[in-house]
Design a protein around this motif. Structure first.
Motif, PDB file in Angstrom:
ATOM      1  N   ASP A  73       0.803  -1.234   0.000  1.00 60.94           N
ATOM      2  CA  ASP A  73       0.000   0.000   0.000  1.00 60.94           C
ATOM      3  C   ASP A  73       0.833   1.280   0.000  1.00 60.94           C
ATOM      4  N   ILE A  74       1.993   1.247   0.661  1.00 56.18           N
ATOM      5  CA  ILE A  74       2.801   2.463   0.857  1.00 56.18           C
ATOM      6  C   ILE A  74       3.121   3.208  -0.438  1.00 56.18           C
ATOM      7  N   PRO A  75       3.563   2.539  -1.507  1.00 55.41           N
ATOM      8  CA  PRO A  75       3.949   3.283  -2.725  1.00 55.41           C
ATOM      9  C   PRO A  75       2.794   3.997  -3.428  1.00 55.41           C
ATOM     10  N   GLN A  76       1.539   3.734  -3.014  1.00 58.02           N
ATOM     11  CA  GLN A  76       0.391   4.359  -3.685  1.00 58.02           C
ATOM     12  C   GLN A  76       0.268   5.847  -3.359  1.00 58.02           C
ATOM     13  N   SER A  77       0.911   6.277  -2.296  1.00 60.21           N
ATOM     14  CA  SER A  77       0.855   7.692  -1.899  1.00 60.21           C
ATOM     15  C   SER A  77       2.257   8.212  -1.634  1.00 60.21           C
ATOM     16  N   GLU A  78       2.469   9.507  -1.886  1.00 53.18           N
ATOM     17  CA  GLU A  78       3.789  10.097  -1.661  1.00 53.18           C
ATOM     18  C   GLU A  78       3.843  10.920  -0.372  1.00 53.18           C
ATOM     19  N   ASP A  79       2.784  10.823   0.447  1.00 49.39           N
ATOM     20  CA  ASP A  79       2.767  11.534   1.735  1.00 49.39           C
ATOM     21  C   ASP A  79       3.825  10.947   2.674  1.00 49.39           C
ATOM     22  N   LYS A  80       4.364  11.802   3.538  1.00 51.60           N
ATOM     23  CA  LYS A  80       5.318  11.332   4.542  1.00 51.60           C
ATOM     24  C   LYS A  80       4.536  10.692   5.684  1.00 51.60           C
ATOM     25  N   ARG A  81       4.881   9.462   6.022  1.00 54.48           N
ATOM     26  CA  ARG A  81       4.157   8.733   7.048  1.00 54.48           C
ATOM     27  C   ARG A  81       5.103   7.986   7.980  1.00 54.48           C
ATOM     28  N   LYS A  82       4.545   7.551   9.102  1.00 58.37           N
ATOM     29  CA  LYS A  82       5.282   6.722  10.056  1.00 58.37           C
ATOM     30  C   LYS A  82       4.473   5.454  10.281  1.00 58.37           C
ATOM     31  N   VAL A  83       5.116   4.307  10.116  1.00 65.07           N
ATOM     32  CA  VAL A  83       4.464   3.014  10.316  1.00 65.07           C
ATOM     33  C   VAL A  83       4.969   2.415  11.624  1.00 65.07           C
ATOM     34  N   ILE A  84       4.030   2.062  12.512  1.00 67.78           N
ATOM     35  CA  ILE A  84       4.398   1.490  13.816  1.00 67.78           C
ATOM     36  C   ILE A  84       3.887   0.051  13.893  1.00 67.78           C
ATOM     37  N   ILE A  85       4.831  -0.875  14.148  1.00 71.91           N
ATOM     38  CA  ILE A  85       4.495  -2.297  14.275  1.00 71.91           C
ATOM     39  C   ILE A  85       4.310  -2.617  15.757  1.00 71.91           C
ATOM     40  N   THR A  86       3.139  -3.117  16.122  1.00 68.74           N
ATOM     41  CA  THR A  86       2.831  -3.431  17.521  1.00 68.74           C
ATOM     42  C   THR A  86       2.843  -4.941  17.759  1.00 68.74           C
ATOM     43  N   LYS A  87       2.717  -5.304  19.037  1.00 68.74           N
ATOM     44  CA  LYS A  87       2.687  -6.717  19.420  1.00 68.74           C
ATOM     45  C   LYS A  87       1.491  -7.430  18.777  1.00 68.74           C
ATOM     46  N   GLU A  88       0.382  -6.710  18.684  1.00 66.69           N
ATOM     47  CA  GLU A  88      -0.844  -7.291  18.105  1.00 66.69           C
ATOM     48  C   GLU A  88      -0.642  -7.647  16.625  1.00 66.69           C
TER      49      GLU A  88
END
Length: 425
Positions: free
Chosen positions: A396-411
């Motif tokens: 999904d990430i390459p579909q938008s050029e917005d700056k984002r932060k992805v957080i991976i949780t235990k869940e």
């Protein structure tokens, strides 16, 4: 009565009276080109001398390179390099660092003392559970030394005459790893993985039945480990008497064999218990007091390997025993984040190319480590576990050029929840 035929040698111009075909071994009736036996002998002598001189020159070129190689790769330097990529296993790193350094010193001695005296080769046997870093250690070692390195699965090898790969395939793999350069291949490292799979099925007691993938393979490997000229055909060519072959001398190839050796801890424990429970006053250990795998594996001896099913002759050619411990949760956690090529760092770099910041919560990393322990696959499954979680995000990430932060949780790791995505202003 027919007159004998005469031909003039095109090389020395001598006229030879031909009584039979062997008087003039080479003759072309169409062009009149001819070579006498004396000239053929001279040409062969010249070629032999030329090849010997070329080989001598190549040996001295590599001997000069050895000085630089030894200077740059002393044992403590090798270990420091391995520390950047491999977590724990300090004992194994030291053993390998010394073994490799001594192997190249042995080569240097051989080049400088061509009087027949030589130092015996110190091939290595590595024992450790699956996913503890055996192949990774050797892969990084070969990169540091900049020498060819090839891995061959020993369980795929069979005794000559049986269906399967002959032992020569290990040297052929190294030849191709060296870009078909015979001289480079003759100074490389061969790693025979899954070596425990070719142990004798009956252990120390030999079996009378055919055992094409076990003792016969060990016997076939003997000469190669010690040092001999191995002949093999190119990939894709059938092995037959007229097929062109490539020859590689294994005298200066370092052989390292390794495997999980499942059950070797029981063999060691049995030997130790025999010696510690004999006689009056000997302490009998309870079930809870039985030594753990990591404590036992470092006490392995050649007789344990023989009991396991490795023939004595092979053990004699593998004098260096290198043991690796199991990786606990803390070690796996460090592997995820600390080495230069840590899985988490790799994914951070990949997402950074799309302007995305990746972060793993501490509990998420622990969940990854715990999952790897449950699978009993060690460090080898860490990247695969993360890959499963990251798949949708990387799609999904390459579909938008917005700056984002992805957080991976235990869940995300345990329950299949989607990673948290935050937009950075």
């Amino acid at each position: 009565m027919a007159q004998p035929i005469q031909h003039q040698c095109s090389f020395c111009k001598r006229v030879i009276t031909v009584h039979d075909q062997y008087d003039m071994p080479i003759y072309d009736p169409n062009t009149g080109f001819a070579l006498c036996k004396n000239c053929i002998r001279e040409i062969n002598r010249f070629l032999d001398e030329h090849d010997a001189a070329a080989e001598h020159a190549e040996r001295h070129v590599f001997a000069d390179q050895l000085d630089e190689l030894l200077k740059k790769n002393k044992p403590h330097i090798i270990k420091q390099y391995l520390d950047e990529y491999i977590i724990n296993q300090d004992h194994a790193k030291k053993i390998l660092s010394v073994a490799v350094y001594n192997h190249y010193k042995r080569m240097k001695y051989g080049y400088e003392h061509e009087d027949g005296s030589e130092i015996e080769k110190s091939n290595v046997i590595m024992l450790g559970p699956s996913g503890c870093g055996k192949t990774a250690l050797l892969s990084h070692l070969s990169k540091l030394l900049d020498i060819p390195f090839a891995v061959t699965d020993a369980s795929s090898l069979t005794e000559a005459g049986f269906v399967g790969a002959d032992v020569e395939v290990a040297v052929r793999n190294l030849y191709y790893a060296a870009d078909k350069d015979v001289e480079k291949a003759e100074h490389g490292i061969i790693y025979l993985d899954e070596f425990d799979k070719i142990a004798r099925k009956s252990g120390a007691n030999n079996s009378i039945t055919a055992d094409p993938g076990h003792e016969g393979v060990q016997q076939a490997l003997l000469k190669m480990l010690e040092g001999s000229v191995v002949e093999f055909t190119q990939r894709g060519q059938r092995k037959h008497p007229e097929a062109p072959t490539i020859k590689v001398d294994t005298k200066n190839i370092l052989f390292i064999v390794g495997g999980a050796f499942v059950g070797i801890d029981k063999v060691i424990a049995k030997r130790i218990s025999k010696s510690s429970t004999i006689g009056f006053g000997a302490e009998v250990q309870g079930k809870d007091e039985q030594p753990k795998f990591d404590e036992l594996i470092h006490q392995v001896r050649p007789e344990d390997l023989m009991e396991y099913g490795i023939i004595p002759e092979i053990i004699g050619r593998l004098p260096v025993i290198c043991t690796l411990e199991t990786l606990d949760e803390d070690a796996l956690l460090r592997i995820l984040t600390e080495p230069k090529n840590a899985p988490v760092k790799q994914y951070e770099k990949l997402l950074a190319m799309d302007g995305v910041t990746l972060a793993f919560e501490e509990d998420a990393l622990r969940a990854v480590a715990q999952k790897a322990i449950e699978r009993k696959t060690g460090a080898r499954s860490l990247k695969g576990i993360i890959e499963d979680v990251m798949l949708d995000i990387m799609y999904d990430i390459p579909q938008s050029e917005d700056k984002r932060k992805v957080i991976i949780t235990k869940e995300c790791i345990e329950g299949g929840a989607k990673p948290r995505v935050e937009t950075i202003a």
